[in-house]
Enzyme design. Structure first.
Site, PDB file in Angstrom:
ATOM      1  N   LYS A  77     -27.639  19.950 -26.702  1.00 47.88           N
ATOM      2  CA  LYS A  77     -27.777  19.414 -25.343  1.00 47.88           C
ATOM      3  C   LYS A  77     -27.802  20.462 -24.234  1.00 47.88           C
ATOM      4  O   LYS A  77     -28.412  20.243 -23.183  1.00 47.88           O
ATOM      5  CB  LYS A  77     -26.642  18.426 -25.084  1.00 47.88           C
ATOM      6  CG  LYS A  77     -26.897  17.074 -25.713  1.00 47.88           C
ATOM      7  CD  LYS A  77     -27.376  16.106 -24.678  1.00 47.88           C
ATOM      8  CE  LYS A  77     -28.197  15.006 -25.244  1.00 47.88           C
ATOM      9  NZ  LYS A  77     -28.743  14.113 -24.225  1.00 47.88           N
ATOM     10  N   ASP A 124     -21.429  11.100 -23.332  1.00 48.84           N
ATOM     11  CA  ASP A 124     -20.577  10.720 -24.448  1.00 48.84           C
ATOM     12  C   ASP A 124     -19.997  11.973 -25.086  1.00 48.84           C
ATOM     13  O   ASP A 124     -19.288  11.907 -26.064  1.00 48.84           O
ATOM     14  CB  ASP A 124     -21.406   9.926 -25.461  1.00 48.84           C
ATOM     15  CG  ASP A 124     -22.833  10.409 -25.435  1.00 48.84           C
ATOM     16  OD1 ASP A 124     -23.050  11.575 -25.781  1.00 48.84           O
ATOM     17  OD2 ASP A 124     -23.730   9.646 -25.013  1.00 48.84           O
TER      18      ASP A 124
HETATM   19  C1  PLP Z   1     -26.006  14.834 -30.879  1.00 45.32           C
HETATM   20  C2  PLP Z   1     -26.960  14.036 -30.103  1.00 45.32           C
HETATM   21  N1  PLP Z   1     -28.128  13.719 -30.661  1.00 45.32           N
HETATM   22  C3  PLP Z   1     -29.041  12.991 -30.009  1.00 45.32           C
HETATM   23  C4  PLP Z   1     -28.805  12.536 -28.736  1.00 45.32           C
HETATM   24  C5  PLP Z   1     -29.814  11.644 -28.092  1.00 45.32           C
HETATM   25  O1  PLP Z   1     -30.354  12.133 -26.949  1.00 45.32           O
HETATM   26  P1  PLP Z   1     -30.992  11.140 -25.871  1.00 45.32           P
HETATM   27  O2  PLP Z   1     -29.859  10.451 -25.170  1.00 45.32           O
HETATM   28  O3  PLP Z   1     -31.771  12.025 -25.019  1.00 45.32           O
HETATM   29  O4  PLP Z   1     -31.804  10.143 -26.595  1.00 45.32           O
HETATM   30  C6  PLP Z   1     -27.598  12.855 -28.112  1.00 45.32           C
HETATM   31  C7  PLP Z   1     -27.307  12.416 -26.736  1.00 45.32           C
HETATM   32  O5  PLP Z   1     -26.244  12.627 -26.188  1.00 45.32           O
HETATM   33  C8  PLP Z   1     -26.652  13.621 -28.804  1.00 45.32           C
HETATM   34  O6  PLP Z   1     -25.467  13.955 -28.269  1.00 45.32           O
END
Ligand code: PLP
Length: 402
Positions: A77, A124
């Site tokens: 992220k 989150d």
């Molecule tokens: C580990 C992880 N993978 C995937 C995502 C998904 O990203 P998005 O909210 O842009 O769909 C998040 C989002 O916080 C994440 O923390």
């Protein structure tokens, strides 16, 4: 009775007018990658070959990009937050970001010109940690709101980066609204990883930031002699990550792009439901899933259009699918590397394993064209960002498969 994975496949009509992709083209993303490459923490995250697993599942190949190694933060992220915040500061300084390094933006000289800024966000876990990390490096403040039920370890890791972080009563989308309200009241800057009407610049920059990882992966695949994967599984919360990767691939390969499948938790399947309804659809409530990073109910408006116009299918997955993915990657087939993948990182691996092996998914597998000629790209977007939960699942068998 445990639920099965639900699928919605879509026919992409190549000739219709579709969402523009210029902002996430390979050329654009190269510029952003140039920005990331100047960070002292920067290195390519590993692209693992899982030959033995591919063989077992009846595929020609599986490659997994492991984002647990990103900048020491255990998740991808920060790529989005760091670029968007850097870009925002460059804009405030009225300088082209390509002429500035992240280091300069954090210098005393830049701070004297900019004054003290407070960045605020909802998360989150992973995005908030990225915002807090970037704010600290840039010498500014950060405030982070987390939804009810958030992991205390993830909260602590955000506080360790110097943010004022707290868990609120509402869900993720309530936390986003609170961040927006507080920014308006206090004059803070919202750095949110999702777009809505009237708030699109920063989320577009965040998506561009995620582009760096697919650009790396394509280069790493080329070293393996692979021009492009045949299939890509993209996990989604609000869909910024999936939209960015999808956009890059559609821009780079046109109608020869890989088959892309969006994967969501069944408790927060806003993109799957949007595909069924044919319009952007919101999921409400607590969205109680182990895939905390994907527990979002309102699709990013920019990503929604990209995914709607270019993606081939959507999977709505019960929690055991992610747990199975975590266990498969933690206990690899002989010769394959061991990978620590968290709940939101591993759901693609779990879904792929079930699609390939279970008779109830035979038709779906065939329609998607997953067979012994397929080369699949998975992206594990996080490591064990909640180590206690990771052990409950991987060691103690929480969320057993059917
Ligand atoms: C580990 C992880 N993978 C995937 C995502 C998904 O990203 P998005 O909210 O842009 O769909 C998040 C989002 O916080 C994440 O923390």
């Amino acid at each position: 009775m445990k639920e099965l994975i639900k699928a919605k496949l879509v026919e992409v009509r190549e000739d219709d007018p579709r969402a523009g992709l210029d902002f996430i083209s390979k050329e654009k993303v190269k510029e952003i990658r140039g920005f990331h490459e100047k960070f002292k923490e920067y290195s390519l995250t590993p692209l693992h070959r899982l030959d033995s697993l591919a063989d077992h599942l009846g595929l020609a190949g599986i490659f997994l990009k492991d984002e647990s190694h990103r900048f020491g933060l255990n998740a991808f992220k920060v790529l989005g937050a760091s670029y968007a915040m850097g870009r925002y500061l460059a804009q405030s300084l009225e300088v082209d970001f390509k002429e500035l390094s992240f280091e300069y933006l954090g210098s005393q000289e830049a701070r004297d010109r900019l004054g003290q800024i407070t960045f605020v966000t909802a998360t989150d876990g992973n995005h908030g940690r990225g915002v807090a990390w970037a704010a600290r490096k840039l010498g500014h403040k950060s405030v982070v709101y987390m939804p009810k039920g958030s992991s205390l370890i993830r909260l602590e890791n955000i506080r360790k980066e110097g943010a004022e972080a707290s868990i609120i009563e509402g869900n993720y989308d309530d936390a986003v609204r609170l961040a927006d309200e507080m920014a308006k009241k206090e004059g803070w800057v919202v750095v949110q990883d999702t777009a809505w009407e009237g708030y699109e610049d920063i989320p577009r920059w965040i998506m561009q930031g995620y582009g760096s990882l697919i650009d790396e992966a394509m280069e790493q695949l080329a070293v393996e002699g692979i021009e492009k994967p045949s299939h890509v599984f993209l996990q989604a919360g609000v869909g910024s990550f999936a939209g960015a990767i999808q956009g890059y691939l559609a821009s780079a390969f046109g109608n020869k792009r890989p088959v892309t499948i969006v994967v969501e938790p069944d408790k927060a399947n806003c993109l799957y439901r949007s595909a069924i309804e044919g319009t952007r659809t919101i999921v409400e409530g607590d969205m109680d899933t182990i895939m905390a990073g994907l527990a979002c109910g309102e699709p990013n408006t920019i990503s929604y259009e990209i995914l709607r116009d270019y993606s081939d299918g959507y999977l709505s997955c019960p929690d055991y699918v992610a747990a199975r993915g975590m266990r498969i990657l933690a206990a690899p087939h002989r010769g394959d590397p061991q990978i620590v993948a968290g709940e939101s990182g591993a759901v693609g691996a779990g879904a792929l394993s079930l699609l390939m092996k279970r008779k109830e998914y035979k038709d779906l597998k065939e329609t998607l064209g997953l067979d012994d000629k397929s080369v699949v790209l998975l992206i594990s977007t996080e490591g064990d960002t909640d180590p206690d939960k990771y052990q409950e699942i991987v060691w103690d068998g929480d969320c057993g498969s059917i």
